[in-house]
Every structure is written in C-alpha cells, then in structure tokens.
Motif scaffolding. Structure first.
Motif, PDB file in Angstrom:
ATOM      1  N   TRP A 229      39.368  34.869  39.579  1.00 37.43           N
ATOM      2  CA  TRP A 229      38.669  35.940  40.292  1.00 37.43           C
ATOM      3  C   TRP A 229      39.726  36.701  41.087  1.00 37.43           C
ATOM      4  O   TRP A 229      40.183  36.266  42.147  1.00 37.43           O
ATOM      5  N   GLY A 263      41.465  26.117  39.852  1.00 37.98           N
ATOM      6  CA  GLY A 263      41.403  25.496  41.161  1.00 37.98           C
ATOM      7  C   GLY A 263      40.047  24.872  41.408  1.00 37.98           C
ATOM      8  O   GLY A 263      39.152  24.912  40.538  1.00 37.98           O
ATOM      9  N   PRO A 264      39.845  24.294  42.572  1.00 38.34           N
ATOM     10  CA  PRO A 264      38.582  23.604  42.861  1.00 38.34           C
ATOM     11  C   PRO A 264      37.396  24.540  43.015  1.00 38.34           C
ATOM     12  O   PRO A 264      36.267  24.171  42.694  1.00 38.34           O
ATOM     13  N   ALA A 265      37.620  25.763  43.490  1.00 32.40           N
ATOM     14  CA  ALA A 265      36.523  26.697  43.706  1.00 32.40           C
ATOM     15  C   ALA A 265      36.332  27.597  42.494  1.00 32.40           C
ATOM     16  O   ALA A 265      37.198  27.680  41.608  1.00 32.40           O
ATOM     17  N   SER A 266      35.203  28.263  42.457  1.00 32.62           N
ATOM     18  CA  SER A 266      34.917  29.169  41.358  1.00 32.62           C
ATOM     19  C   SER A 266      35.883  30.342  41.379  1.00 32.62           C
ATOM     20  O   SER A 266      35.997  31.049  42.379  1.00 32.62           O
ATOM     21  N   ALA A 268      39.019  30.153  41.447  1.00 28.78           N
ATOM     22  CA  ALA A 268      40.306  29.775  42.028  1.00 28.78           C
ATOM     23  C   ALA A 268      41.256  29.337  40.925  1.00 28.78           C
ATOM     24  O   ALA A 268      40.839  28.807  39.892  1.00 28.78           O
ATOM     25  N   GLU A 337      48.729  30.267  44.599  1.00 25.11           N
ATOM     26  CA  GLU A 337      47.394  29.699  44.722  1.00 25.11           C
ATOM     27  C   GLU A 337      46.432  30.799  45.146  1.00 25.11           C
ATOM     28  O   GLU A 337      46.577  31.377  46.225  1.00 25.11           O
ATOM     29  N   PRO A 339      42.493  31.668  46.002  1.00 25.51           N
ATOM     30  CA  PRO A 339      41.312  30.888  46.375  1.00 25.51           C
ATOM     31  C   PRO A 339      40.082  31.191  45.553  1.00 25.51           C
ATOM     32  O   PRO A 339      39.144  30.387  45.512  1.00 25.51           O
ATOM     33  N   GLY A 340      40.046  32.343  44.880  1.00 27.56           N
ATOM     34  CA  GLY A 340      38.866  32.682  44.096  1.00 27.56           C
ATOM     35  C   GLY A 340      37.729  33.165  44.980  1.00 27.56           C
ATOM     36  O   GLY A 340      37.809  33.229  46.195  1.00 27.56           O
ATOM     37  N   GLN A 341      36.629  33.484  44.315  1.00 25.63           N
ATOM     38  CA  GLN A 341      35.450  33.999  45.018  1.00 25.63           C
ATOM     39  C   GLN A 341      34.253  33.823  44.118  1.00 25.63           C
ATOM     40  O   GLN A 341      34.352  34.013  42.902  1.00 25.63           O
ATOM     41  N   VAL A 342      33.154  33.500  44.703  1.00 24.47           N
ATOM     42  CA  VAL A 342      31.933  33.369  43.908  1.00 24.47           C
ATOM     43  C   VAL A 342      31.530  34.741  43.401  1.00 24.47           C
ATOM     44  O   VAL A 342      31.355  35.689  44.174  1.00 24.47           O
TER      45      VAL A 342
END
Length: 344
Positions: A229, A263-266, A268, A337, A339-342
């Motif tokens: 994202w 990554g761990p988040a959507s 990410a 890295e 972080p991503g985002q919903v």
C-alpha cells in the motif's frame, strides 16, 4: 570593573522557583521584610529620626529588589544581546540560565532556536558549495567536448554526440534530484497511495537499472502477488535510487539482490537491497542518507549526485516508514519498512 560588579550582583537564589509570579511575590515580601527590619533597628536601637529611618529602609529595600531582579532578568538581557547579534548577521551567543520558571524556559527555547538557525545556515552554505561543485564537472566536460567539436579536434561523429549527451543527461539528473530535494525541504510532497503489485514494480525497476549499468545482474526474491500500500511513483523513486546506488558501489562482477516480503499489517512490506561492495562502516550508516553524502567508497566521480539516498529517505518518511543500513556480512544492505494502510 563594570563587568565584575554586574557579575557580583547577578545573584539567583530564586532560580529553583518554577513560577515568575511566585518569584515577584517573594521579591516584594523580602523587600518589605528587610525594610521593616531596617526601620525597626534604626528607630529603636540607633535612635535615628523617623524620616531618616524610613529613607534608609526604602533604600535598603530598593537595593535588595534590584539585586534579586537583576538575577531574574539576566536571561532576558542575554537574549536581547543574542538577538542583536543575529540581526547583524553574526552567530548568537548561547544564553546561560539555571532558572526553572517561564523566563528560563524561554531562554532555553531561544538557545535551541538560535542553534537550529545556525545549523540551517551552515547547511545552506554547504548546499550551495556542493551544488556548484557537482555542476562544475559536467559543465566543464561538456564545454571541453563542444570546444573540441568546434575546433575540429574531434569529428562530430556518433560517439562524440553520445559523450556530449551523457554530460547533458548527468546535469539533468542532478537538477531533477535538486528539485526533489526542494520538495523535501518545502514539505510539498504528497502521496497518492494505492494497492501496488510489488513483484511487477520491482521487476520493472530492476530491468531499467540493469540496462543503465550495462546489463549488471539484479537477482530478485519477490514472491509473486506481493502487494504494497504505497504511492507507486514514490516507491519507484525509492527503488530506483537504491538499486542504482547498489549497482554503482557493488563489486565488479557481483550481482545486486532485491528481497521483499509482506509485513504484519495489511499493505505493509519490507524491502531489502543488497550489494557485494565494500559496505558502509557502522559509524557512517546514518550519514549516508544526508545530502551529498556518498556511502561506501565515497569516491568522487562515481556517477552519482549524492542526493539519491536523501531523496529515498524522504519518500519513505512520507509513507510513515523507515529506511536504514542494516548489518550485513557482505557489502551493504539497505532495509525499507513501509507500514501499509487498510485499503478503504
């Protein structure tokens, strides 16, 4: 002599008090108490007339008030002098204070501001010097090429035109990087985040960078379907700068490797770019992201502008992510890295 006298009366017994209002109240109370004590001693013990006793008490109270107030306002006088120095274009002297009240907080904030202004001015001067230095080489080379063509020293064949074009392209690259740098300092960068197919994007960027470096191999370890994202244009800019930097500073025959994993988040993602060059000393791992800093060998004339990693850090920061040089047994490894985002 005047300075010694001023230093002698610069007493600050009220510095531990945290409120300027409480300090003023204590000064008034102390002055009244001392005045009354002097009046009482003068009238009862010394037999001084009432008028003289009152005059003496007022003089002593005013002197005490002056001494205490001088220490309270000392940071204000220092700030005034420092502000005048700054207005005259000279570096401001540091305001020294141990006061814990509002004046002390103001003095510490002023000192921090003056230090930041001095650092910004030094960075501005360094930027001008670095830009002039970076532009001088391609301009001089281009001038020499054109003079040779005009004087007939070198025929205007395809090779000569390609060399001339290469110098022009280098200046264009530097100017593009400077424009990006201006956006970073002006805070005008904006993101248009979307769901990005990272495997496709990395493959596209790797192909372009490999072609620009005469087919230097780039090994990809990006699972198909890996999504991120992010702003595709900014992420492409980050990858291009990291891969270009790795190709320039890597070993002669070694390959550049790109690894990515979710990554761990959507949305990410973690991206790593590694080369097999001399690497970056641990003490310089944070400095390579500064403007006009060339990591690794740090050799002049390596084809870079010294702005790529600074721009990459800015683009990653826009995403709320992190970028750093991480320990590696061989060469240099840069980790990004995001972080991503919903996705809405």
């Amino acid at each position: 002599m005047r300075g010694e006298l001023a230093h002698a009366v610069d007493l600050r017994p009220l510095d531990p008090v945290r409120s300027i209002k409480v300090k003023l109240g204590l000064v008034v109370a102390a002055s009244l108490a001392v005045g009354l004590l002097v009046a009482q001693l003068g009238q009862r013990s010394l037999g001084v007339p009432v008028l003289w006793t009152l005059a003496l008490a007022m003089a002593v109270a005013l002197l005490l008030t002056h001494v205490l107030a001088h220490g309270m306002t000392s940071p204000l006088r220092q700030m005034t002098a420092a502000a005048r120095e700054m207005a005259a274009g000279r570096p401001a002297t540091e305001v020294a204070t141990s006061s814990r009240d509002e004046v002390g907080e103001l003095a510490r904030a002023f000192t921090a501001m003056a230090r930041q202004i001095a650092e910004a001015d030094a960075q501005r001067q360094a930027l001008l010097a670095n830009v002039a230095h970076e532009l001088r080489t391609p301009v001089a080379a281009l001038r020499a090429e054109l003079e040779n063509l005009v004087d007939g020293v070198r025929p205007a064949d395809d090779e000569a035109l390609r060399d001339t074009l290469a110098q022009v392209e280098r200046m264009g690259l530097l100017l593009d990087d400077l424009l990006d740098l201006a956006r970073t300092e002006g805070g005008t960068g904006q993101l248009v985040a979307a769901d990005v197919d990272l495997a496709v994007l990395v493959g596209d960027v790797a192909g372009q960078v490999s072609s620009a470096h005469r087919g230097r191999p780039v090994d990809l370890d990006v699972p198909p379907g890996t999504r991120a994202w992010a702003d595709e244009q900014r992420l492409r800019q980050v990858l291009t700068n990291l891969l270009d930097n790795a190709c320039r500073h890597g070993g002669t025959d070694g390959a550049v490797r790109v690894l990515a994993r979710p990554g761990p988040a959507s949305g990410a993602v973690v991206i790593e770019v590694q080369d097999d060059g001399p690497g970056v000393p641990e003490a310089m791992r944070a400095e390579v992201f500064e403007r006009f800093r060339r990591g690794g060998a740090g050799l002049p004339g390596d084809g870079g502008t010294g702005l790529g990693l600074a721009i990459a850090r800015w683009a990653v920061a826009l995403h709320g992510g992190r970028i750093a040089v991480v320990p590696s047994e061989v060469g240099c490894r840069v980790r990004v890295e995001l972080p991503g985002q919903v996705q809405p």
